[in-house]
Scaffold this active site. Structure first.
Site, PDB file in Angstrom:
ATOM      1  CE  LYS A   1      13.967 -12.327   4.075  1.00 38.02           C
ATOM      2  NZ  LYS A   1      14.318 -13.368   5.001  1.00 38.02           N
ATOM      3  CG  LEU A   2      18.746  -6.487   8.510  1.00 37.61           C
ATOM      4  CD1 LEU A   2      19.801  -7.064   9.443  1.00 37.61           C
ATOM      5  CD2 LEU A   2      18.658  -4.977   8.670  1.00 37.61           C
TER       6      LEU A   2
ATOM      7  CG  HIS B   1       9.822   1.588  12.225  1.00 40.17           C
ATOM      8  ND1 HIS B   1      10.059   0.234  12.090  1.00 40.17           N
ATOM      9  CD2 HIS B   1       9.444   1.775  13.505  1.00 40.17           C
ATOM     10  CE1 HIS B   1       9.838  -0.359  13.246  1.00 40.17           C
ATOM     11  NE2 HIS B   1       9.463   0.549  14.125  1.00 40.17           N
TER      12      HIS B   1
ATOM     13  CG  ASN C   1      12.715   1.183   6.633  1.00 41.93           C
ATOM     14  OD1 ASN C   1      11.988   0.476   5.925  1.00 41.93           O
ATOM     15  ND2 ASN C   1      12.782   1.041   7.949  1.00 41.93           N
TER      16      ASN C   1
ATOM     17  CB  SER D   1      -0.986   0.003   1.174  1.00 40.69           C
ATOM     18  OG  SER D   1      -0.322   0.257   2.391  1.00 40.69           O
ATOM     19  CG  ASN D   2       3.743   2.698   2.916  1.00 42.29           C
ATOM     20  OD1 ASN D   2       3.584   3.888   3.150  1.00 42.29           O
ATOM     21  ND2 ASN D   2       3.590   1.765   3.843  1.00 42.29           N
TER      22      ASN D   2
ATOM     23  CG  ASP E   1      14.059  -0.304  12.541  1.00 46.39           C
ATOM     24  OD1 ASP E   1      13.867  -0.170  11.324  1.00 46.39           O
ATOM     25  OD2 ASP E   1      13.394  -1.083  13.255  1.00 46.39           O
TER      26      ASP E   1
HETATM   27  C1  GAR Z   1       3.971  -0.636   6.757  1.00 49.88           C
HETATM   28  O1  GAR Z   1       3.142  -0.364   7.858  1.00 49.88           O
HETATM   29  C2  GAR Z   1       5.406  -0.326   7.103  1.00 49.88           C
HETATM   30  O2  GAR Z   1       5.554   0.775   7.953  1.00 49.88           O
HETATM   31  C3  GAR Z   1       5.817  -1.602   7.776  1.00 49.88           C
HETATM   32  O3  GAR Z   1       5.242  -2.611   6.990  1.00 49.88           O
HETATM   33  C4  GAR Z   1       4.007  -2.127   6.466  1.00 49.88           C
HETATM   34  C5  GAR Z   1       3.972  -2.415   4.971  1.00 49.88           C
HETATM   35  O4  GAR Z   1       2.704  -2.118   4.466  1.00 49.88           O
HETATM   36  N1  GAR Z   1       7.242  -1.699   7.860  1.00 49.88           N
HETATM   37  C6  GAR Z   1       7.883  -2.174   8.920  1.00 49.88           C
HETATM   38  O5  GAR Z   1       7.311  -2.605   9.900  1.00 49.88           O
HETATM   39  C7  GAR Z   1       9.418  -2.122   8.834  1.00 49.88           C
HETATM   40  N2  GAR Z   1      10.000  -2.354  10.098  1.00 49.88           N
HETATM   41  P1  GAR Z   1       2.450  -2.000   2.913  1.00 49.88           P
HETATM   42  O6  GAR Z   1       2.970  -3.309   2.265  1.00 49.88           O
HETATM   43  O7  GAR Z   1       0.967  -1.912   2.780  1.00 49.88           O
HETATM   44  O8  GAR Z   1       3.169  -0.804   2.387  1.00 49.88           O
END
Ligand code: GAR
Length: 208
Positions: free
Chosen positions: A93-94, A111, A109, A15-16, A152
Site C-alpha cells: 500500500k502507498l 524493492h 522500502n 520473510s524480510n 518507488d
Molecule cells: C519482497 O520480495 C519485496 O521485495 C517485495 O515483496 C516481497 C515481500 O516478501 N516488495 C515489493 O515488490 C514492493 N514493490 P516477504 O513478505 O517475504 O518479505
C-alpha cells in the site's frame, strides 16, 4: 539518531521481517521491533510477529471512513509504540504524504529490482521478476531506498546486482533475489543505526 525502534509494515509472508528480526536477535543489528502492522489480517507476517512476542496489528484503510482517519490511527499507533523508524517489508500500500512527512528520511522500502527500472504501478512481487525475464535482462537486483511522496522514487541506500540465469523462471529468480534482500535490508538499517547516512539533495551518501 537514537536507537532504531522499528515499525514493520508488511502485507505478506514476512520473510524480510524475519531476516531483520533474526539479525537483531543475533546482535548483528542494533535495533528493536516495536510493532508489526499489516493491511492483511491473514498475512503470515502477523503470525511470525506473534510467535516472537512482538505486538502485531491488522490495520487497513477498509476499517476507516476516510484516508485521513486511517492516517490518524496509524500515526497514533506509531507514536504509542515508540517507533522512530518505519520499515516497509513487502507492504503493498502507498503511505500518504502526511505519514511520509512525519517520518521524513526515516522510512525504508525494499524493492526486488534495480530502481528506477521495473518499479512503479503494478511492479511488485512476482510481477517484477516476470517483467525482468520478459525484457531479457542479464542482471537484476535489489534496491533499498528511502520513501518519498512518489512511488518507488526515494534515494537508494543500497543497490545490489543479482545475475539473471538463462534457465531462470520468475520463481527461481525471485528466490535468488529474496536471498539478497534478506542481507541488504539489514545492511541498510545498520547504516542508519550507526548514523552513517547523510542526505544531500535527492542522494544518500554513506560515511565510511
Ligand atoms: C519482497 O520480495 C519485496 O521485495 C517485495 O515483496 C516481497 C515481500 O516478501 N516488495 C515489493 O515488490 C514492493 N514493490 P516477504 O513478505 O517475504 O518479505
Amino acid at each position: 539518531m537514537n536507537k532504531l525502534k522499528l515499525a514493520i509494515l508488511a502485507s505478506g509472508r514476512g520473510s524480510n521481517f524475519e531476516a531483520i528480526l533474526t539479525n537483531i536477535q543475533q546482535k548483528k543489528l542494533d535495533a528493536a521491533v516495536q510493532i508489526v502492522i499489516s493491511n492483511n489480517s491473514k498475512a503470515g507476517v502477523l503470525e511470525l510477529a506473534r510467535k516472537n512476542d512482538i505486538p502485531a496489528m491488522h490495520l487497513s484503510h477498509r476499517q476507516f471512513d476516510s484516508p485521513e482517519q486511517f492516517d490518524e490511527k496509524l500515526l497514533s499507533v506509531l507514536k504509542e509504540c515508540g517507533a522512530n523508524f518505519i520499515v516497509l517489508a513487502g507492504y503493498m500500500k502507498l503511505l500518504s504524504a502526511k505519514i511520509i512527512g512525519a517520518y521524513r528520511n526515516r522510512i525504508l522500502n525494499i524493492h526486488p529490482a534495480l530502481l528506477p527500472s521495473f518499479g512503479g504501478k503494478g511492479m511488485y512481487g512476482i510481477h517484477v521478476h516476470e517483467a525482468v525475464l520478459a525484457y531479457g535482462c542479464k542482471v537484476t537486483g535489489v534496491t533499498v531506498h528511502l520513501v518519498d511522496e512518489k512511488f518507488d522514487h526515494g534515494a537508494p541506500i543500497i543497490q545490489r546486482c543479482v545475475p539473471v540465469l538463462s534457465d531462470d523462471t520468475p520463481q527461481t529468480l525471485a528466490q535468488r533475489v529474496l536471498g539478497v534482500e534478506h542481507q541488504v535490508f539489514t545492511e541498510a538499517l545498520r547504516l542508519f543505526a550507526e548514523n552513517r547516512i547523510e542526505i544531500r539533495g535527492r542522494s544518500a551518501f554513506i560515511h565510511q
